[in-house]
Write an enzyme that holds these catalytic residues in place. Structure first.
Site, mmCIF file in Angstrom:
data_model
loop_
_atom_site.group_PDB
_atom_site.id
_atom_site.type_symbol
_atom_site.label_atom_id
_atom_site.label_comp_id
_atom_site.label_asym_id
_atom_site.label_seq_id
_atom_site.Cartn_x
_atom_site.Cartn_y
_atom_site.Cartn_z
ATOM 1 N N SER A 44 0.841 -1.203 0.000
ATOM 2 C CA SER A 44 0.000 0.000 0.000
ATOM 3 C C SER A 44 0.873 1.249 0.000
ATOM 4 C CB SER A 44 -0.942 0.006 1.208
ATOM 5 O OG SER A 44 -0.223 -0.269 2.394
ATOM 6 N N ASP A 82 5.749 -7.218 2.770
ATOM 7 C CA ASP A 82 4.777 -7.579 1.735
ATOM 8 C C ASP A 82 5.502 -7.830 0.405
ATOM 9 O OD1 ASP A 82 2.215 -8.006 0.880
ATOM 10 O OD2 ASP A 82 1.632 -5.884 0.842
ATOM 11 N N LYS A 112 4.337 -11.540 3.513
ATOM 12 C CA LYS A 112 2.929 -11.707 3.146
ATOM 13 C C LYS A 112 2.834 -11.767 1.624
ATOM 14 C CE LYS A 112 -0.161 -8.206 3.202
ATOM 15 N NZ LYS A 112 -0.613 -8.196 1.792
ATOM 16 N N GLU A 177 -9.359 -9.608 3.480
ATOM 17 C CA GLU A 177 -9.671 -8.222 3.132
ATOM 18 C C GLU A 177 -11.017 -8.108 2.448
ATOM 19 O OE1 GLU A 177 -6.527 -5.938 1.348
ATOM 20 O OE2 GLU A 177 -7.873 -4.279 0.849
#
Ligand code: KIV
Length: 270
Positions: A44, A82, A112, A177
């Site tokens: 993100s 990530d 992740k 999510e």
């Protein structure tokens, strides 16, 4: 801060895990000082820090760089690095090599990756390399073109199959999510590993939010599941405007911000 086995044990005992994203040294220090359980260096970063419309162009080198800053800011934290788009999708060996970089160069404790059933070979290979893995299912932003937009994922059978596949492949936790709360509750009850929800209701084993969203530092499009706990964007603009006004009025710097001819220490206490 706890270790991964501590987090697994605490989640098994019914404690809700608190995860927040961070991308740099100060953010990591603030997160650690607040006592969160783990810090996720999410891709993100591409949206809330780099100002892009999606996470797709974030590179592995950038993720290593951000993980490094976070690991320096919170040296005792469980840092979740990530894996960005196309750093693992091509093959299990590619996934292991990329995960290894986040651990060795970035200082992350675990990685992740997005995807359920379609990523089980990658998860197995990374776990075999002794790197703990967090899965990520539901709304997976790296699949945005296949999903057709940032939409709530409501296919119960798909979500359940993906969650079970991620657990069976050896992940120690899974991010859910943007799925219906009832389905997330069913998955959380079914799995033995902790689920970390974002837009997936209160029954998950923990929750994660994006740093800039929860602190009000990102003024782009926000999903409904985001709760703003502060308005630091507004506070920042107000402080910068005061600085600008004082410079223009000649009231900053004041005498106490300068140095005389005699020696005095340049530092000040905060
Ligand atoms: O990239 C990210 O920050 C994430 C979390 C929001 C789960 O994937």
């Amino acid at each position: 801060m706890p270790s991964i086995p501590d987090l697994i044990a605490r989640a098994a005992a019914g404690e809700r895990l608190v995860v927040v994203t961070a991308y740099d040294f100060p953010g990591a220090r603030f997160a650690e000082a607040a006592g969160v359980d783990a810090i996720m260096v999410g891709d993100s970063v591409g949206v809330v820090v780099q100002g892009r419309a999606s996470t797709l162009s974030v590179t592995l080198d950038q993720m290593v760089y951000h993980c490094e800053m976070v690991a320096r800011g919170a040296p005792d934290a469980v840092v979740i690095g990530d894996l960005p788009f196309m750093s693992y999708q091509a093959s299990p060996p590619q996934a292991v090599a990329s995960a290894g970089r986040l651990i060795k160069e970035g200082g992350a404790a675990t990685v992740k990756l997005e995807g359920g059933e379609r990523m089980v070979e990658q998860i197995r290979a990374i776990v075999r390399a002794d790197i703990p893995v967090v899965g990520h299912i539901g709304l997976t932003p790296q699949s945005i073109h296949r999903l057709g937009g940032y939409r709530v994922q409501r296919d119960r059978d798909r979500l359940l199959a993906d969650a079970v596949a991620v657990e069976e492949a050896g992940a120690w936790s899974v991010v859910l999510e943007c799925g219906p709360s009832g389905i997330a509750a069913e998955i959380s009850a079914r799995l033995t590993i902790p689920t970390i929800g974002i837009g997936a209701g209160a029954a998950c084993g923990g929750q994660v939010l994006v740093y800039h969203d929860l602190l009000g530092l990102y003024d782009g499009r926000a999903m409904r599941f985001v709760k703003r706990y502060a308005a630091l964007g507004e506070a920042t603009v107000a402080a910068l405007a005061r600085f600008a006004a004082e410079v223009r009025a000649g009231t900053f710097p004041a005498p106490e911000h300068g140095f005389g001819a005699e020696g005095s220490a340049p530092e000040r206490s905060r």
